[in-house]
Design an enzyme around this catalytic site. Structure first.
Site, short mmCIF file in Angstrom:
data_model
loop_
_atom_site.label_atom_id
_atom_site.label_comp_id
_atom_site.label_asym_id
_atom_site.label_seq_id
_atom_site.Cartn_x
_atom_site.Cartn_y
_atom_site.Cartn_z
N GLU A 59 0.85 -1.19 0.00
CA GLU A 59 0.00 0.00 0.00
C GLU A 59 0.88 1.23 0.00
OE1 GLU A 59 -3.64 2.29 2.35
OE2 GLU A 59 -3.22 0.18 2.80
N ASP A 111 10.24 7.99 -0.09
CA ASP A 111 9.60 8.03 -1.40
C ASP A 111 9.29 6.62 -1.91
OD1 ASP A 111 8.89 8.48 -4.07
OD2 ASP A 111 10.40 10.03 -4.36
N ASP A 133 -2.58 12.19 -3.02
CA ASP A 133 -2.68 13.64 -3.18
C ASP A 133 -3.07 13.94 -4.62
OD1 ASP A 133 -2.23 16.42 -3.43
OD2 ASP A 133 -0.74 16.35 -1.83
N LYS A 137 -4.54 21.53 -8.99
CA LYS A 137 -4.24 22.58 -9.95
C LYS A 137 -3.55 21.97 -11.18
CE LYS A 137 -3.77 26.21 -6.47
NZ LYS A 137 -2.88 27.23 -5.86
N THR A 207 -11.73 4.97 5.10
CA THR A 207 -10.58 5.70 5.64
C THR A 207 -11.07 7.07 6.09
OG1 THR A 207 -9.89 6.90 3.64
CG2 THR A 207 -9.17 4.60 3.83
N TYR A 209 -9.91 9.86 5.14
CA TYR A 209 -9.99 10.74 3.99
C TYR A 209 -11.29 10.52 3.23
CZ TYR A 209 -5.06 11.46 4.97
OH TYR A 209 -3.88 11.77 5.59
N GLU A 210 -11.71 9.27 3.13
CA GLU A 210 -12.99 8.98 2.49
C GLU A 210 -14.14 9.59 3.27
OE1 GLU A 210 -14.47 5.05 0.47
OE2 GLU A 210 -14.81 4.90 2.63
#
Length: 228
Positions: A59, A111, A133, A137, A207, A209-210
């Protein structure tokens, strides 16, 4: 490690200060669970884990760790590698791993490109990228993790016939991911009906974020691709 790495990590690495216990666990337990990419990856990734596992899932960007921990508890015979460079999120997940005694989890706090390049070819049985993320923009779209080069990395690390799962609540990123992954020669989109991308995967824990997306009126989408 290959020469693919191009330093594409963007974003903050630290948020709220860690609690004293989190700082202690980062000092005492993170070194034991962190993958050391200065060493050669084992031919069989199962050897990385304290518990016996039959396959390994990845993940990338696990955020608060809700999904990672849920899947690790649910699948004790699967080894999980969780990648998250955000220190506060890593400390939260680390606490859960330690408190639950999860011997089937290893962690990496840098990373994801470095980790993907370190993994042996065809060593993963599944990969997740959930709510990355979106860089909304347009001038920042080049920073999105889903791109041709990183899909090459996923394709190299995944075994043929296995799944890559992607979720997002940002329409432009869903469209972006669908277009890029469908165009990649190594992946097929598995959806046959609308529910295949409207509904989450079985035993989905959700989650934070969800939950935030739903509160703010955004609709999550769940895309599943198969490695050819």
């Amino acid at each position: 490690m290959t020469d693919f790495y191009d330093g594409s990590f963007y974003g903050r690495r630290m948020g709220k200060p860690l609690t004293p216990r989190q700082r202690g666990l980062m000092d005492t337990d993170m070194p034991r669970l962190r993958l050391d990419l200065s060493l050669s990856a084992p031919a069989a990734l199962a050897g990385l884990f304290e518990a016996p596992v039959r396959e390994v899932w990845l993940e990338v960007g696990f955020g608060g760790g809700e999904h990672l921990i849920h899947r690790a508890v649910e699948n004790p015979q699967v080894g999980f590698i969780g990648v998250e460079p955000f220190v506060t999120s890593m400390a939260k997940a680390l606490t859960e791993v330690v408190d639950r005694g999860l011997g089937n989890v290893r962690l990496y706090d840098d990373d994801a490109i470095k980790l993907l390049d370190w993994l042996p070819e065809a060593s993963l049985s599944r990969a997740y990228q959930l709510y990355p993320d979106p860089w909304p923009k347009k001038r920042h779209w080049k920073r999105r993790f889903i791109n041709a080069q990183n899909l090459d990395r996923y394709a190299r690390a995944l075994k043929p016939g296995t799944e890559f799962r992607f979720a997002s609540d940002i329409d432009t990123y869903v469209d972006w991911a669908l277009r890029h992954i469908r165009d990649h020669e190594a992946f097929d989109w598995t959806a046959e009906t609308a529910d295949d991308w409207r509904l989450p995967w079985p035993t989905w824990p959700g989650t934070r974020y969800e939950a935030k997306a739903l509160r703010e009126g955004r609709v999550p989408r769940y895309l599943t691709f198969r490695r050819r």
